[in-house]
Write a protein that holds these residues in place. Structure first.
Motif, mmCIF file in Angstrom:
data_model
loop_
_atom_site.group_PDB
_atom_site.id
_atom_site.type_symbol
_atom_site.label_atom_id
_atom_site.label_comp_id
_atom_site.label_asym_id
_atom_site.label_seq_id
_atom_site.Cartn_x
_atom_site.Cartn_y
_atom_site.Cartn_z
ATOM 1 N N LYS A 110 0.852 -1.185 0.000
ATOM 2 C CA LYS A 110 0.000 0.000 0.000
ATOM 3 C C LYS A 110 0.893 1.242 0.000
ATOM 4 O O LYS A 110 2.063 1.175 0.388
ATOM 5 N N PRO A 111 0.372 2.388 -0.427
ATOM 6 C CA PRO A 111 1.191 3.604 -0.415
ATOM 7 C C PRO A 111 1.590 4.002 1.001
ATOM 8 O O PRO A 111 0.790 3.929 1.932
ATOM 9 N N VAL A 112 2.833 4.419 1.137
ATOM 10 C CA VAL A 112 3.364 4.945 2.398
ATOM 11 C C VAL A 112 4.114 6.220 2.060
ATOM 12 O O VAL A 112 5.018 6.200 1.221
ATOM 13 N N ARG A 113 3.778 7.330 2.707
ATOM 14 C CA ARG A 113 4.316 8.636 2.326
ATOM 15 C C ARG A 113 4.808 9.391 3.555
ATOM 16 O O ARG A 113 4.247 9.270 4.648
ATOM 17 N N ILE A 114 5.880 10.154 3.362
ATOM 18 C CA ILE A 114 6.411 11.011 4.401
ATOM 19 C C ILE A 114 6.708 12.369 3.787
ATOM 20 O O ILE A 114 7.144 12.449 2.633
ATOM 21 N N CYS A 160 7.502 0.892 -6.140
ATOM 22 C CA CYS A 160 7.990 2.139 -6.715
ATOM 23 C C CYS A 160 8.324 3.110 -5.596
ATOM 24 O O CYS A 160 7.508 3.325 -4.690
ATOM 25 N N PHE A 161 9.530 3.690 -5.671
ATOM 26 C CA PHE A 161 9.922 4.739 -4.742
ATOM 27 C C PHE A 161 9.893 6.061 -5.490
ATOM 28 O O PHE A 161 10.517 6.208 -6.536
ATOM 29 N N ARG A 162 9.161 7.031 -4.946
ATOM 30 C CA ARG A 162 9.051 8.353 -5.558
ATOM 31 C C ARG A 162 9.503 9.400 -4.550
ATOM 32 O O ARG A 162 9.236 9.290 -3.356
ATOM 33 N N SER A 163 10.205 10.417 -5.031
ATOM 34 C CA SER A 163 10.611 11.488 -4.123
ATOM 35 C C SER A 163 10.672 12.810 -4.864
ATOM 36 O O SER A 163 10.897 12.868 -6.077
ATOM 37 N N TYR A 164 10.476 13.881 -4.092
ATOM 38 C CA TYR A 164 10.586 15.251 -4.609
ATOM 39 C C TYR A 164 11.453 16.051 -3.648
ATOM 40 O O TYR A 164 11.175 16.110 -2.455
ATOM 41 N N ARG A 165 12.541 16.602 -4.165
ATOM 42 C CA ARG A 165 13.497 17.377 -3.375
ATOM 43 C C ARG A 165 14.006 16.567 -2.183
ATOM 44 O O ARG A 165 14.086 17.059 -1.065
ATOM 45 N N GLY A 166 14.361 15.337 -2.450
ATOM 46 C CA GLY A 166 14.821 14.445 -1.390
ATOM 47 C C GLY A 166 16.319 14.510 -1.168
ATOM 48 O O GLY A 166 17.051 15.247 -1.830
ATOM 49 N N GLY A 167 16.764 13.732 -0.207
ATOM 50 C CA GLY A 167 18.171 13.622 0.137
ATOM 51 C C GLY A 167 18.346 12.476 1.109
ATOM 52 O O GLY A 167 17.406 11.717 1.374
ATOM 53 N N HIS A 168 19.555 12.323 1.647
ATOM 54 C CA HIS A 168 19.831 11.182 2.518
ATOM 55 C C HIS A 168 18.893 11.128 3.718
ATOM 56 O O HIS A 168 18.391 10.060 4.084
ATOM 57 N N ARG A 169 18.652 12.269 4.346
ATOM 58 C CA ARG A 169 17.803 12.278 5.545
ATOM 59 C C ARG A 169 16.379 11.851 5.223
ATOM 60 O O ARG A 169 15.782 11.042 5.940
ATOM 61 N N LEU A 170 15.827 12.381 4.133
ATOM 62 C CA LEU A 170 14.464 12.024 3.755
ATOM 63 C C LEU A 170 14.384 10.566 3.319
ATOM 64 O O LEU A 170 13.428 9.856 3.656
ATOM 65 N N ASN A 171 15.383 10.085 2.570
ATOM 66 C CA ASN A 171 15.395 8.679 2.165
ATOM 67 C C ASN A 171 15.383 7.761 3.378
ATOM 68 O O ASN A 171 14.635 6.782 3.429
ATOM 69 N N ALA A 172 16.233 8.065 4.366
ATOM 70 C CA ALA A 172 16.317 7.238 5.566
ATOM 71 C C ALA A 172 15.014 7.280 6.348
ATOM 72 O O ALA A 172 14.545 6.245 6.863
ATOM 73 N N ALA A 173 14.414 8.457 6.452
ATOM 74 C CA ALA A 173 13.155 8.590 7.181
ATOM 75 C C ALA A 173 12.036 7.824 6.490
ATOM 76 O O ALA A 173 11.203 7.179 7.145
ATOM 77 N N ALA A 174 11.997 7.883 5.152
ATOM 78 C CA ALA A 174 10.974 7.156 4.410
ATOM 79 C C ALA A 174 11.123 5.656 4.600
ATOM 80 O O ALA A 174 10.127 4.932 4.761
ATOM 81 N N LEU A 175 12.363 5.176 4.601
ATOM 82 C CA LEU A 175 12.603 3.745 4.795
ATOM 83 C C LEU A 175 12.175 3.311 6.193
ATOM 84 O O LEU A 175 11.507 2.279 6.357
ATOM 85 N N SER A 213 8.360 16.481 4.480
ATOM 86 C CA SER A 213 9.199 17.363 5.284
ATOM 87 C C SER A 213 9.271 18.707 4.582
ATOM 88 O O SER A 213 10.025 18.874 3.620
ATOM 89 N N GLY A 214 8.472 19.662 5.044
ATOM 90 C CA GLY A 214 8.380 20.935 4.341
ATOM 91 C C GLY A 214 7.865 20.730 2.929
ATOM 92 O O GLY A 214 6.831 20.084 2.727
ATOM 93 N N ALA A 215 8.593 21.255 1.942
ATOM 94 C CA ALA A 215 8.187 21.090 0.546
ATOM 95 C C ALA A 215 8.632 19.760 -0.043
ATOM 96 O O ALA A 215 8.274 19.421 -1.174
ATOM 97 N N SER A 216 9.430 18.998 0.702
ATOM 98 C CA SER A 216 9.956 17.711 0.219
ATOM 99 C C SER A 216 9.041 16.562 0.636
ATOM 100 O O SER A 216 8.374 16.624 1.671
ATOM 101 N N TRP A 217 9.042 15.517 -0.166
ATOM 102 C CA TRP A 217 8.283 14.324 0.200
ATOM 103 C C TRP A 217 8.882 13.093 -0.474
ATOM 104 O O TRP A 217 9.630 13.190 -1.447
#
Length: 310
Positions: A134-138, A256-271, A140-144
């Protein structure tokens, strides 16, 4: 999809400098048995083994770091983990005589060449996957960032920088070893000249140079003489980073992994967010093939010590 786990056929070695420490460091790749996973063996009097798992992440500032930032650790693991994931290597012991994986040319291509030269060996242990249900989303500000169900392993990454050299770029592909090698592996890390003095003062980027980074000057242009390797090299490198960060799940994704304006911190948090919701995924492996039929992925009971159990 492949049914069985892999390792390398023979040993391999690489050496270089750490992009942040500027210190020389060598890696030795040692073939490993099935269900070993990826393990970093830090050589030294206070050495220890660090498993390449989300639970071992100690910092995501500027890079992904395993272990204790103030003690035994291995930093900048994202490029090598991206290469191992992209080429389908499940088991490997990596001996390292420093605290940071060498930056090499700033991409994953040198790791790819070392792996291909050593060769890939298929083992008898079944490969397991994390299938997104199922979809799982996180956010952080304008990033997701989000995971969504998909029949293969897909990445959809979008970045948006004010810099005219970068702007808004996106990359999307179902990932395979061929796609990774041709479309992702050569994309280099990048940074801005205006940030260099600040990073140096903080003790970072001491090994950074035009030989291992795409640098954007104060005039907003790429200052590397050879230019870019891809017209959209920046977002392809962000995709490499995402692959390396998500490889710390300990198993490949079917999703499928999707991200907008992501980075290491957001990737780790999403995981972490995904793995904390056991209704969002299941562990599967390929069933036995019947003549004339392709293998199906079936759910299995995961052991309590599995890396995705958090």
């Amino acid at each position: 999809m492949y049914d069985y786990q892999t390792t390398l056929k023979s040993r391999a070695m690489l050496s270089g400098v750490g992009v942040h420490s500027g210190k020389p460091v060598s890696l030795h790749f040692l073939p490993a048995d099935g269900d070993t996973g990826i393990v970093f063996h830090v050589i030294g009097e206070n050495g220890r083994e660090l498993r390449a798992l989300s639970s071992e992440v100690g910092s995501t500032d500027l890079c992904t770091l395993l272990g204790d930032p103030a003690g035994v650790h291995v930093g900048t693991v994202e490029h090598i983990m991206g290469a191992l994931s992209g080429l389908g290597i499940d088991n490997l012991v990596i001996e390292i005589d420093g605290r940071e994986v060498p930056i090499l040319d700033g991409s994953a291509i040198r790791f790819v060449e070392a792996i291909e030269q050593a060769g890939v060996e298929t083992l008898s242990a079944k490969r397991r996957y994390i299938r997104i249900l199922k979809p799982v989303r996180i956010e952080s500000g304008a990033s997701w960032a989000e995971f969504r169900p998909h029949s293969g392993t897909r990445f959809e990454v979008e970045i948006d920088f004010e810099s005219a050299a970068i702007g808004r770029q996106s990359f999307a592909a179902d990932m395979s070893a061929e796609v990774f090698r041709n479309e992702i592996a050569r994309a280099r890390t990048f940074g801005f000249m205006k940030d260099v003095e600040r990073l140096w003062a903080a003790g970072y980027a001491l090994g950074s140079s035009l030989e291992n980074s795409v640098v954007i000057g104060d005039d907003g242009r790429v200052i590397n003489m050879e230019g870019l390797r891809y017209p959209d090299e920046f977002v392809r490198h962000k995709t490499l980073d995402a692959m390396g960060d998500l490889a710390l799940a300990g198993a490949r994704f079917i999703g499928c992994f999707r991200s907008y304006r992501g980075g290491h911190r957001l990737n780790a948090a999403a995981l972490r967010h995904l793995l904390s919701d056991h209704s969002a995924f299941e562990i599967v492996e390929a069933s036995r093939r019947e003549r004339g039929r392709s293998a199906e992925m079936i759910a299995i009971n995961a052991p309590v010590y599995a890396p995705w159990v958090v």
